[in-house]
Design a protein around this motif. Structure first.
Motif, PDB file in Angstrom:
ATOM      1  N   THR A  39       3.417-102.369 -82.734  1.00  0.00           N
ATOM      2  CA  THR A  39       4.168-102.286 -83.987  1.00  0.00           C
ATOM      3  C   THR A  39       3.275-102.579 -85.181  1.00  0.00           C
ATOM      4  N   GLY A  40       2.243-103.391 -84.980  1.00  0.00           N
ATOM      5  CA  GLY A  40       1.347-103.756 -86.074  1.00  0.00           C
ATOM      6  C   GLY A  40       0.222-102.781 -86.319  1.00  0.00           C
ATOM      7  N   ILE A  41       0.247-101.617 -85.659  1.00  0.00           N
ATOM      8  CA  ILE A  41      -0.845-100.647 -85.773  1.00  0.00           C
ATOM      9  C   ILE A  41      -0.350 -99.395 -86.499  1.00  0.00           C
ATOM     10  N   LYS A  42      -1.140 -98.903 -87.439  1.00  0.00           N
ATOM     11  CA  LYS A  42      -0.791 -97.696 -88.193  1.00  0.00           C
ATOM     12  C   LYS A  42      -0.674 -96.497 -87.255  1.00  0.00           C
ATOM     13  N   GLU A  43       0.210 -95.575 -87.607  1.00  0.00           N
ATOM     14  CA  GLU A  43       0.414 -94.389 -86.767  1.00  0.00           C
ATOM     15  C   GLU A  43      -0.869 -93.583 -86.604  1.00  0.00           C
ATOM     16  N   GLU A  44      -1.650 -93.470 -87.676  1.00  0.00           N
ATOM     17  CA  GLU A  44      -2.887 -92.694 -87.549  1.00  0.00           C
ATOM     18  C   GLU A  44      -3.859 -93.355 -86.579  1.00  0.00           C
TER      19      GLU A  44
END
Length: 276
Positions: free
Chosen positions: A208-213
């Motif tokens: 959840t804490g990681i950007k989609e890119e």
């Protein structure tokens, strides 16, 4: 259909997709996540974390999650998440979990290898897959005793080759329980780890804490399993709060949970599509 990590991670690690490992905090969430997997015809991992083990116990959790897996048309792995005590790991194996995580990340390297290897010997004899962790993925809240230690590539190589584990969680800037995508991924460290550990699939906790890119980039690597809990809990809690406020005279739990389940399924489908 019940499967282990070994049935679903190798293909993902060798390709450009990954499998979501969804923390389950109740039957309704589990059922919604499995429905998402069935809708998209993709595998999914149902994970029981320490909070749920403490609350329900291993046996009750196994019965709940295994019933969902056995009755599903999708491939479903029933996985015990971060567990620090071998006794609980062995209980999970006894009660039918198809996968377990022995978390020795807070131990010295030699002890982590030794104890993980012992778990692997027992688990593999029962056809159960084993995940371990090297380095230490910190928590944004809730478990202050867990250190933040980036994975040392050479230690990852020793852990992979000597423990016999099936999947390895790494710390490369990811953080548990972030509600916003603020993690900064250390790609050079991850690349070095992947180059040293051979065919072992890698695992990222704190999705959840990681950007989609970054997720899209990470799934192109040896990372084949992403653990997700916070965004699913947010989908549950935020919509349950809203729905209860909209109908203050209603009080049936089942009434509201049935209304919340489509929102959980929608979030699970979003995650599955992102990783597919």
């Amino acid at each position: 259909m019940l499967v282990s990590l070994n049935d679903i991670l190798p293909d993902a690690a060798n390709g450009s997709s990954a499998i979501p490992c969804c923390n389950v905090f109740g039957y309704e969430e589990g059922r919604a996540i499995v429905a998402a997997a069935e809708t998209l015809k993709r595998p999914v991992i149902l994970a029981a974390n320490k909070d749920m083990v403490d609350f329900m116990g291993v046996e009750a959790l196994a019965k709940m999650l295994l019933s969902l897996a056995h009755n599903s048309s999708a491939k479903v792995c029933v996985h015990l998440d971060h567990t620090y005590e071998e006794e609980i790991v062995y209980q999970a194996i006894h009660h039918g979990f198809s996968s377990v995580m022995f978390d020795g990340s807070q131990l010295p390297l030699e002890e982590n290898i030794r104890r993980t290897k012992q778990v692997v010997q027992v688990a593999h004899a029962m056809g159960v897959s084993v995940e371990g962790e090297i380095g230490s993925v910190a928590y944004n809240e809730g478990r202050d005793h867990i250190k933040s230690i980036s994975t040392v590539p050479e230690e990852a190589a020793a852990y992979a080759s000597e423990s016999g584990l099936d999947a390895m969680a790494v710390a490369v800037g990811n953080v548990h329980r972030l509600t916003t995508p603020d993690s900064v991924i250390d790609y050079p460290r991850l690349e070095e780890i992947a180059g040293l550990v051979g065919d072992i699939p890698l695992v990222i906790h704190g999705t959840t804490g990681i950007k989609e890119e970054d997720i899209l980039k990470l799934k192109q690597t040896r990372v084949s399993k992403f653990n997700i809990g916070t965004s699913l809990r947010m989908a549950t809690g935020e919509n349950l709060r809203r729905l209860m406020n909209e109908e203050p005279n209603k009080f049936d739990k089942m009434y509201f949970m049935q209304k919340v389940m489509p929102f959980i399924q929608a979030e699970a489908e979003r995650i599955i599509r992102l990783l597919a």
